[in-house]
Design an enzyme around this catalytic site. Structure first.
Site, short mmCIF file in Angstrom:
data_model
loop_
_atom_site.label_atom_id
_atom_site.label_comp_id
_atom_site.label_asym_id
_atom_site.label_seq_id
_atom_site.Cartn_x
_atom_site.Cartn_y
_atom_site.Cartn_z
CB SER A 73 -71.04 -53.50 -5.32
OG SER A 73 -71.23 -52.41 -6.20
CE LYS A 102 -68.17 -50.60 -7.24
NZ LYS A 102 -69.65 -50.47 -7.30
CB SER A 105 -73.52 -50.31 -5.84
OG SER A 105 -73.89 -51.67 -5.87
#
Lengths: 489, 482, 96
Positions: free
Chosen positions: A154, A79, A178
């Protein structure tokens, strides 16, 4: 054999049997990225050439016996809010479009030590604020099950990449859901570890007291393997826990007969989509068949936890994001005549609207006159939420809930309404508020073939139990065999 | 009304850099004067994703300072974020302490020249990080940010508004500085900015019980500028009140060149620091055991040294106060005594000649280059008659220039005293022959003439003749001639 | 919770963010909605409860006072938009 369809534990077996080589694995993924990335758009930065070179190097060293790590050469996606030295770490923000970290996050050091190979940095909501990955400055990632739908967020890039087989597994971060919510939207496995189990050093902070890095994987066994690699005390993070290292793969296959699972009725109320409820009820039935003891109980904290979450997370974010001022790094406005203007214009132009909204909300709840009414109250509610979880875990080993009130939704359908977006975090945020671990595993699909996730919450440091209970269900349901993403347009 | 009708009320916020090897939240060195941004790392540069870890010595030093200033030490303490934007503050928040400082409710005792004592109460002492430095860009017309100092540990010592005069302020600061030096937690170098004071000033008519509106002054970097700034600000406030206007609460910046204060912030820019507990750092809980251990290992403080000097060495109140006012003078004194066992002589050297030279050279006691042992050796040389006390003063000057053993200095310079009677007698006779007029004057009853003759002889021997023998021989010879 | 325009601008100023005229109304509506929702915390049964700061109860985690030099000094300044003499260059600041 399609290499990219294999789990990591399957890849390892093939490597051990010398059926495939590391460069073959990496090449297969690069091909898959070339094939699918234009539709899914999960990556912000890909590092194909570096990955291939590293693959050759590791293969050679492995053959010479210089590298003995079990999972050496396995690729991974990261990420883009986890700092990687020498390559871009953008947080999906214009603010950090060209930012190159001078150091590696602790988890990256750990993965390098395992000789894993990064395929690139994955898309996300800007600074991890959002639940659909639509707030990325760069691109909108699509859900591999239906390209018109969001992958969740996210960590949407991480979940979509795993679901579309462009990475075998990935790291995400979870502040209010997330990791778990995108895992649930994309039909993959995502774990938010206990706060303090994984070092936060090098994770660009959104809300320091809630953030945790965790694995997003194809199955529960891979999840345990990746968790093994990233846990451990780090003296650079004072909130990181000192405890004996656990091998999370050890207890996966334990019988779950007699395990006590609590089902909080408030998490199955009116806000939850009927199809989600139905699939969850079937899953609960399955657990009964597997010998678990199921009991419904009351855990009336979801609303409080959600309000508390947005107060605390935004307050901390408003302070954490102060450092992005256009002086030492990051975006700087083109024209300015004095310092104040440099600050204001750089920040206003460099941050997206959702980030600014949260900074302003956070600044508001901390400002004089409102601190006691919001922030202090929220910290007290936090104690309440923890107490309630403690009480529940006196009776149950696991708490079972939906991961999200709905399945994935259409792109653009919620991004204009912040509150509606916030409300969809209702099932996940209490876990972060209490600091306990939780996993999301796929438990079925709805009528449109969109995956539905089940959340299993454990007490602090009970990841072993969560993984065990998740594994038993996964083996029984066999989701990956039954349902597959269709890249529907 | 005149100035005499007003009373001045002052409280001080003193920032003192702690002399730890590393910064408060990262392992960068704290050495002063390094090349810009070379003592930095991702943490003190506030790179995204970095986290602070508290230096254990910072807690220890702050507790030491608290104990030495009669504070209560908090068993439960924490770090808070103070949020504001400024280019010398890379995180846009300073990690400080808000509602749970490490130390609270202390006091220090100050003393004036007449020996009158007064207690100045301390509200609190807390730990925090220093900011970086902004340098003026000579060519580009901008400013340049150097973050070497960002994250250097500080303690902030906040006093109650107990100070009334500039003299008290100076006594208080000197006392504080001396205590911090004694317990070795800070170098307290004002000129390097490692010891800085902000002064809160308000005035009120004598007899009033309500406090007037206060202003806060910053940027004074010497005792003298503090005194000047206070005098300027008091006059300014009284003028405002005399004109029937109101003093505004604000932060002022002292400008040493123009001798004026300037308002630091725009009024519309009202500060709201949004303090909240730093979630990156965990609670500080100090045990009785930890606190007691620091208490037991606290070095002797100036107050107790002073009492000991009065009692053990029979120093005068004034001398004892001057010597103990600085750890460096006091240590010099004790080391000298250990060498020469002559407290009276050591006291005299420090109070008169050494103090005079410090004044002339405008240097601090900490900058005295020689050791107490060397001062002791000098005293022994005089006691033994190897050199005269006037040669001794010259040796002291040499010690300030280049510290080495006084014996070696005397030897190298050929300053050993002449005590050989035969040799001195020759000189005496020569002087007498060359100065018949003085001899005649002496005989005529002008005793001063003897002084002149002795002086000539000293000149002849370059000050090396033993003055006692010289005197005796002159008297003897003059008597003979009678 | 009604937020006034002035209040919003004051808060934005504290956060060093400029809000354009056409954004103001949107922010006001969003803020009001979210704050109204956040009011829930005032209904929670929290009488007498202590505050919780972090998600775990660790205490006294300190570092030894030992120097470690960060070697890659160059990388620290590499991202700076403008620099001079190994320092970050910014518009002139008067109150230093």
């Amino acid at each position: 054999m399609d290499i990219t369809k294999l789990t990591v534990h399957e890849l390892k077996q093939k490597l051990d049997n010398k059926e495939i080589t590391i460069p073959e694995i990496v090449s297969a993924y690069i091909n898959r990225i070339n094939e699918k990335e234009k539709d899914v758009q999960a990556f912000i930065t890909t590092s194909e050439n570096e990955a291939l070179e590293k693959a050759k190097e590791i293969q050679e060293k492995k053959e010479k016996g210089e590298i003995t790590k079990q999972y050496a050469g396995i690729p991974i996606g990261i990420k883009d809010n986890i700092c990687t030295k020498g390559t871009k770490t953008t947080c999906a923000s214009k603010m950090l479009e060209n930012f190159i970290s001078p150091y590696n996050a602790t988890v990256i050091e750990k993965l390098e030590n395992e000789n894993l190979i990064s395929l690139g940095k994955l898309n996300m909501d800007e600074f991890a604020m959002g639940g659909s990955t639509e707030y990325s400055y760069f691109k909108k990632t699509r859900n591999p099950w239906n390209l018109n739908k969001v992958p969740g967020g996210s960590s949407g890039g991480s979940a979509a990449a795993v679901a579309s087989d462009t990475v075998p597994w990935a790291l995400g971060s979870d502040t209010g859901g997330s990791i778990r919510q995108p895992a649930s939207f994309c039909g993959v496995v995502g774990l938010k570890p206990t706060y303090g189990l994984v070092s936060r050093y090098g994770l660009v902070a959104f809300a320091s007291s809630l953030d945790q890095i965790g694995p997003i994987t194809k199955d529960v066994e891979d999840c345990a393997i990746l968790l093994n690699m990233i846990t451990g005390h780090d003296e650079k993070d004072t909130t990181s826990i000192e405890m004996e290292k656990i091998d999370y793969t050890k207890s996966l296959k334990k019988d779950i007969k007699g395990i006590k699972i609590g089902v909080p009725k408030e998490f199955f109320g009116e806000g939850i989509n009927q199809e989600v409820k139905d699939v969850l009820q079937k899953s609960i039935q399955k657990y009964k068949e597997l010998g678990a003891e199921i009991e419904e109980f009351s855990l009336d904290i979801a609303q409080y936890a959600l309000a508390t979450y947005y107060i605390i997370a935004c307050a901390e974010a408003s302070s954490n994001l102060g450092r992005f001022d256009g002086i030492r790094y990051g975006y700087r406005t083109k024209e300015y005549s004095n310092l104040r203007e440099l600050y204001k214009k750089s920040r206003s132009e460099g941050f997206g609207s959702e980030v600014k909204r949260r900074i302003i909300l956070g600044t508001y709840v901390l400002s004089s006159g409102y601190y006691d009414a919001y922030y202090k109250k929220a910290q007290q509610v936090r104690t309440l939420v923890m107490n309630e979880f403690n009480k529940a875990f006196e009776k149950y080993d696991i708490i079972l809930t939906p991961t999200s009130p709905t399945v994935s939704f259409d792109l653009g359908s919620k991004s204009e309404n912040p509150l509606e977006m916030y409300l969809s975090d209702i099932c996940t945020v209490s876990v972060n508020i209490a600091g306990v671990p939780a996993i999301s595993i796929p438990c079925g699909v709805n009528s449109e073939n969109m995956p539905i996730g089940m959340q299993l919450i454990g007490n602090k440091f009970c990841e072993e139990k969560i993984l065990n209970v998740a594994y038993a269900f996964e083996q029984n349901l066999n989701f990956r065999e039954k349902y597959k993403p269709e890249f529907k347009n | 009304m005149s100035r005499e009708d007003y009373e001045v009320i002052m409280g001080l916020e003193v920032h003192s850099e702690l002399s730890t090897k590393t910064k408060i939240f990262c392992s960068c060195p704290t050495t002063f004067g390094a090349s810009p941004n070379t003592q930095t790392c991702p943490i003190c540069m506030a790179m995204p994703g970095t986290l602070p870890v508290l230096n254990e010595k910072v807690v220890e030093y702050a507790v030491k300072a608290g104990l030495a200033t009669n504070c209560e030490i908090s068993r439960n303490s924490k770090n808070d974020r103070k949020n504001y934007f400024y280019p010398d503050l890379p995180k846009a928040y300073q990690i400080s302490q808000f509602d749970k400082p490490l130390c609270e409710h202390g006091y220090v005792e100050i003393e004036d020249n007449e020996g009158n004592k007064k207690k100045i109460r301390l509200t609190r002492i807390h730990i925090e990080e220093d900011a970086g430095k902004l340098n003026h860009d000579e060519f580009g017309g901008g400013s340049l940010v150097d973050l070497n100092r960002a994250g250097v540990p500080l303690i902030e010592i906040v006093s109650e508004p107990d100070l009334r005069t500039t003299e008290e302020v100076e006594q208080y600061l000197k006392k504080l500085k001396s205590i911090l030096e004694y317990i070795e937690v800070s170098d307290c170098k004002m000129q390097e900015g490692s010891f800085r004071a902000d002064v809160n000033v308000s005035v009120r008519k004598k007899g009033d019980t309500k406090l007037g509106t206060r202003t806060e002054m910053k940027n004074m970097n010497s005792f003298r500028s503090i005194t000047r700034a206070i005098e300027y600000e008091v006059d300014r406030q009284i003028d405002i009140l005399e004109e029937g206007r109101k003093v505004e609460q604000e932060t002022l910046r002292w400008d040493d060149v123009s001798g004026k204060t300037f308002s630091m912030r725009d009024k519309e820019d009202a500060q709201d620091y949004r303090y909240f507990p730093d979630p990156d750092l965990v609670a500080i809980k100090l045990s009785e055991e930890y606190i007691n251990q620091i208490k037991e290992n606290l070095p002797e403080l100036p107050e107790s040294r002073k009492e000991r000097y009065l009692d053990q060495y029979k120093l005068s109140q004034k001398d004892a106060r001057i010597i103990t006012s600085s750890k460096y003078l006091s240590n010099l004194f004790e080391e000298a005594i250990a060498e020469c066992n002559n407290p009276k002589a050591a006291n005299n050297w420090i109070i008169s000649d050494i103090s005079r030279i410090l004044n002339e050279k405008e240097i601090e006691p900490s900058q005295i280059p020689f050791t107490g042992k060397q001062l002791g050796e000098l005293i022994v040389l005089i006691e033994k008659g190897v050199i005269s006390s006037s040669i001794g003063k010259k040796v002291l000057e040499e010690l300030f220039k280049e510290p080495k053993s006084p014996e070696q200095i005397v030897k190298e310079k050929g300053w050993v005293q002449i005590s050989d009677e035969g040799e001195i007698k020759k000189v005496v006779q020569k002087i007498l022959e060359n100065n018949p007029q003085s001899v005649a004057d002496y005989k005529a009853g002008k005793e001063k003439a003897l002084g002149f003759l002795v002086g000539q002889a000293m000149k002849e021997t370059k000050g090396k003749a033993n003055p006692k023998i010289l005197n005796e021989l002159f008297l003897e010879e003059l008597k003979k001639e009678a | 919770m009604q937020v006034s325009k002035d209040e919003l601008l004051h808060i934005a100023n504290l956060a060093d963010i400029t809000i354009s005229e056409d954004e103001i109304n949107q922010y006001l509506i969003n803020l009001e909605e979210i704050l109204n929702f956040a009011e829930v915390v005032n209904k929670a049964p929290i009488e007498g409860l202590e505050i919780t700061i972090g998600a775990n109860e660790r205490k006294n985690i300190f570092r030894k006072d030992e120097v470690k030099i960060f070697e890659d000094n160059e990388a620290l300044l590499k991202n700076a938009p403008t620099k001079d003499l190994n320092m970050f260059k910014i518009p002139k600041v008067i109150n230093t």
